[in-house]
Write a protein that holds these residues in place. Structure first.
Motif, PDB file in Angstrom:
ATOM      1  N   SER A   1     -26.401 -53.800  79.013  1.00 14.17           N
ATOM      2  CA  SER A   1     -26.960 -52.454  78.089  1.00 14.17           C
ATOM      3  C   SER A   1     -27.454 -52.264  76.825  1.00 14.17           C
ATOM      4  CB  SER A   1     -25.665 -51.218  78.729  1.00 14.17           C
ATOM      5  OG  SER A   1     -25.339 -51.329  79.898  1.00 14.17           O
ATOM      6  N   ALA A   2     -28.208 -51.017  76.907  1.00  7.45           N
ATOM      7  CA  ALA A   2     -28.801 -50.419  75.660  1.00  7.45           C
ATOM      8  C   ALA A   2     -27.488 -50.333  74.881  1.00  7.45           C
ATOM      9  CB  ALA A   2     -29.860 -49.402  75.998  1.00  7.45           C
TER      10      ALA A   2
ATOM     11  N   THR B   1     -29.756 -44.789  74.955  1.00  9.06           N
ATOM     12  CA  THR B   1     -30.737 -44.542  75.535  1.00  9.06           C
ATOM     13  C   THR B   1     -30.219 -43.127  75.843  1.00  9.06           C
ATOM     14  OG1 THR B   1     -29.339 -46.464  77.226  1.00  9.06           O
ATOM     15  CG2 THR B   1     -31.071 -44.040  78.309  1.00  9.06           C
TER      16      THR B   1
ATOM     17  N   GLU C   1     -32.708 -51.150  76.492  1.00  9.29           N
ATOM     18  CA  GLU C   1     -32.145 -52.492  76.813  1.00  9.29           C
ATOM     19  C   GLU C   1     -32.527 -53.278  76.710  1.00  9.29           C
ATOM     20  OE1 GLU C   1     -31.599 -49.961  78.346  1.00  9.29           O
ATOM     21  OE2 GLU C   1     -29.552 -49.422  79.413  1.00  9.29           O
TER      22      GLU C   1
ATOM     23  N   PHE D   1     -30.437 -51.880  84.283  1.00  6.67           N
ATOM     24  CA  PHE D   1     -31.139 -50.708  84.402  1.00  6.67           C
ATOM     25  C   PHE D   1     -32.497 -50.339  84.852  1.00  6.67           C
ATOM     26  CE2 PHE D   1     -32.597 -47.052  81.314  1.00  6.67           C
ATOM     27  CZ  PHE D   1     -32.307 -45.307  81.921  1.00  6.67           C
TER      28      PHE D   1
ATOM     29  N   ARG E   1     -29.149 -43.694  85.428  1.00  5.71           N
ATOM     30  CA  ARG E   1     -28.342 -43.518  84.397  1.00  5.71           C
ATOM     31  C   ARG E   1     -27.136 -44.253  84.177  1.00  5.71           C
ATOM     32  NH1 ARG E   1     -28.755 -40.737  79.043  1.00  5.71           N
ATOM     33  NH2 ARG E   1     -27.689 -42.613  78.898  1.00  5.71           N
ATOM     34  N   GLY E   2     -26.758 -44.584  83.828  1.00  2.56           N
ATOM     35  CA  GLY E   2     -25.216 -46.049  83.968  1.00  2.56           C
ATOM     36  C   GLY E   2     -25.843 -47.150  84.956  1.00  2.56           C
ATOM     37  N   GLY E   3     -27.135 -46.720  85.467  1.00  4.97           N
ATOM     38  CA  GLY E   3     -27.789 -48.126  86.280  1.00  4.97           C
ATOM     39  C   GLY E   3     -27.264 -49.617  85.950  1.00  4.97           C
ATOM     40  N   SER E   4     -26.835 -49.986  84.815  1.00  7.26           N
ATOM     41  CA  SER E   4     -26.725 -51.509  84.515  1.00  7.26           C
ATOM     42  C   SER E   4     -26.259 -52.172  85.851  1.00  7.26           C
ATOM     43  CB  SER E   4     -26.393 -51.801  82.705  1.00  7.26           C
ATOM     44  OG  SER E   4     -27.239 -51.202  82.449  1.00  7.26           O
TER      45      SER E   4
HETATM   46  N1  ASP Z   1     -28.176 -47.575  79.074  1.00  9.64           N
HETATM   47  C1  ASP Z   1     -28.411 -46.928  80.185  1.00  9.64           C
HETATM   48  C2  ASP Z   1     -27.635 -46.082  80.474  1.00  9.64           C
HETATM   49  O1  ASP Z   1     -27.190 -44.964  79.299  1.00  9.64           O
HETATM   50  C3  ASP Z   1     -27.703 -47.963  81.839  1.00  9.64           C
HETATM   51  C4  ASP Z   1     -26.435 -48.208  81.417  1.00  9.64           C
HETATM   52  O2  ASP Z   1     -25.918 -47.789  80.157  1.00  9.64           O
HETATM   53  O3  ASP Z   1     -25.769 -48.726  82.091  1.00  9.64           O
HETATM   54  O4  ASP Z   1     -27.395 -44.378  80.992  1.00  9.64           O
END
Ligand code: ASP
Ligand code: ADP
Ligand code: MG
Length: 487
Positions: A62-63, A68, A160, A226, A240-243
């Motif tokens: 992830s970033a 992000t 990312e 992501f 969001r959160g897609g990693s």
């Molecule tokens: N960097 C993206 C986010 O903050 C994906 C992730 O962290 O999973 O949503």
């Protein structure tokens, strides 16, 4: 404990083929969330965890935590003409990543290719924002490829793009052959902004075609979570959160033995430990339970990742990179042991729509008509309750609300309540288990409940006011989990 395991570079590369049965290739996916790469020491530590992996690691990253969010705000600043503010923020992001890289590479990293690439990504962002600003002022028109909405996606994806450079560099510094591998060449998606849907078959083929030869050479692919790309190369993001989703996709495509989600908590807890300090780690969780928990607000795993892994039976393990000796939570098949009520989650920002049919339209077909409108607008519905003349349902997206409401109002009375939260209890064998609803009502006291819904054996949800939700979660946890309520 891992001392004698050879590093990937020293391992003999066994031959991998497309027809390998799942698990034979010993592929392990390691996904690192934002906190797990939050500073140079953590990035080094993440690289160590990969180096110790007994299998063939593939890394998804992830970033860096918070990046992000910061990138997401930039296009609006440019559109508002806040030139000084966005330029300053890009400068800070550049300095921040440069400093992280400096902490990972030997002295004087400035001339290294990694440093040039970091600088290149940030100057790309600067150019795009300048273009966006000029286009908005009307002093320049954008080329079709620079559609502002898509510029947003590319800017978000840069977090990312930067973190893979950092983690791959940290791996190489430890003698592990980390290879940055662009997720745009692996994850093929539809052209949809914000929550792009991957095309399964193409993605599986691309992942195998690109990654298997690398693994065969003993390399360790390091992939952006992501992000993906459309057929014509446009960058997309998976939500969001897609990693986590990327890790599940890559794991399933490669028939990975296990997908490890390294995060900042020691596994899935019986509630968000930030909300309920008494929450405990669950050693095991069924796929269905994980999907429900993720969907109804437990951020620790992305719902699409849980669904993807469940459908393809890829085991997921959630562990803390800050406490890597802890076993974490294993999500696989469906558990037969452990407590009936495993966890409670909540999700805020929910809207309740109640649709009452007008007498003229009371005939059959009312529900079909309501849901047809929702389907046409591609609006996902979470909870539903119906009576003879009304139906009530919840939405967590506001974008389509006005359009949906207008259409519904042509044949029904519509009321909308906002700022609600779903509270969801997840477990096994919940349907018909005595004591659960009683315990819930006890904890609610005289707090109003707007809707209660249970359609499966693994979850039960109800709707309360947003401000009171955390208290309700604590109460339900105390009654049903700490107290062993329904065992
Ligand atoms: N960097 C993206 C986010 O903050 C994906 C992730 O962290 O999973 O949503
Ligand atoms: P990452 O950046 O590693 O993807 P996230 O912030 O997305 O991490 O997810 C981890 C966070 O999820 C935890 O810090 C925790 O506050 C939150 N969380 C919510 N519900 C749960 C739960 N049931 N168990 C564990 N963590 C949870
Ligand atoms: Mg996450």
């Amino acid at each position: 404990m891992y001392g004698r395991i050879p590093r990937p570079s020293q391992r003999k590369a066994a031959t991998l083929t497309h027809t390998d049965r799942p698990h034979t290739a010993n592929v392990e996916i390691h996904k690192f969330g934002g906190t797990s790469v939050g500073d140079a020491a953590r990035i080094r530590h993440a690289a160590e965890l990969v180096a110790r992996s007994p299998g063939r690691p593939v890394v998804v990253v992830s970033a860096v935590a918070g990046v992000t969010d910061r990138l997401e705000r930039l296009p609006d600043l440019a559109r508002q003409g806040e030139t000084g503010a966005w330029r300053e923020e890009v400068r800070k992001l550049a300095a921040f990543h440069r400093e992280l890289l400096g902490g990972l590479l030997p002295a004087d990293a400035s001339g290294r290719p990694e440093a040039r690439r970091v600088a290149g990504i940030l100057s790309g962002i600067r150019d795009r924002l300048a273009l966006l600003e000029e286009a908005d002022e009307g002093s320049r028109s954008l080329a079709p490829d620079d559609d502002p909405a898509w510029v947003d996606q590319e800017i978000q994806a840069a977090g990312e793009d930067l973190s893979v450079i950092l983690l791959a560099a940290a791996l190489r510094a430890q003698g592990v052959p980390g290879r940055e591998t662009d997720a745009r060449t692996l994850i093929r998606t539809e052209a949809r902004r914000g929550t792009a849907v991957p095309r399964d078959e193409e993605t599986v083929r691309l992942v195998r075609d690109r990654l298997l030869p690398m693994l065969e050479r003993g390399e360790v692919p390091v992939i952006q979570g992501f992000i993906g790309a459309t057929q014509d190369g446009r960058t997309t993001t998976l939500g969001r959160g897609g990693s986590d989703f990327t890790a599940a996709i890559v794991g399933a495509a490669l028939g990975a033995k296990e997908v490890t989600i390294w995060t900042d908590v020691a596994g899935i807890h019986s509630a968000d430990p930030r909300v309920v300090p008494a929450a405990r780690v669950l050693p095991e969780l069924g796929f269905e339970e994980a999907v429900e928990l993720a969907w109804f607000g437990a951020r620790v795993i992305h719902p699409a990742a849980a669904k993807h892994a469940a459908a393809r039976e890829v085991a997921l393990r959630i562990r803390s990179s800050l406490d890597p000796e802890a076993e974490g939570t294993l999500i696989r098949s469906d558990r037969r042991e452990g407590p009936a009520v495993a966890a409670v989650a909540h999700r805020a920002g929910v809207t309740l729509i109640t649709v009452r049919s007008r007498p003229l339209f009371m005939a059959h077909g009312f529900l079909a008509r309501v849901f047809h409108i929702l389907a046409r607008h591609a609006v996902p519905v979470d909870l539903v309750a119906t009576s003879h003349t009304s139906t009530a349902f919840t939405l967590d997206r506001r974008e389509e609300l006005t359009a949906v409401r207008e259409e519904l109002e042509q044949f029904a009375e519509v009321t909308v309540r906002e700022r609600l939260a779903t509270v969801t209890v997840v477990g096994r064998g919940l349907l018909g288990r005595p004591g659960i609803t009683g315990a819930i009502f006890r904890t609610l006291g005289d707090r109003p409940v707007n809707l209660i819904s249970q359609a499966s054996d693994v979850s039960l949800s109800f709707l309360v006011d947003e401000e009171g939700a955390a208290k309700v979660v604590e109460g339900v946890h105390r009654e049903l989990i700490e107290g062993g309520g329904t065992e």
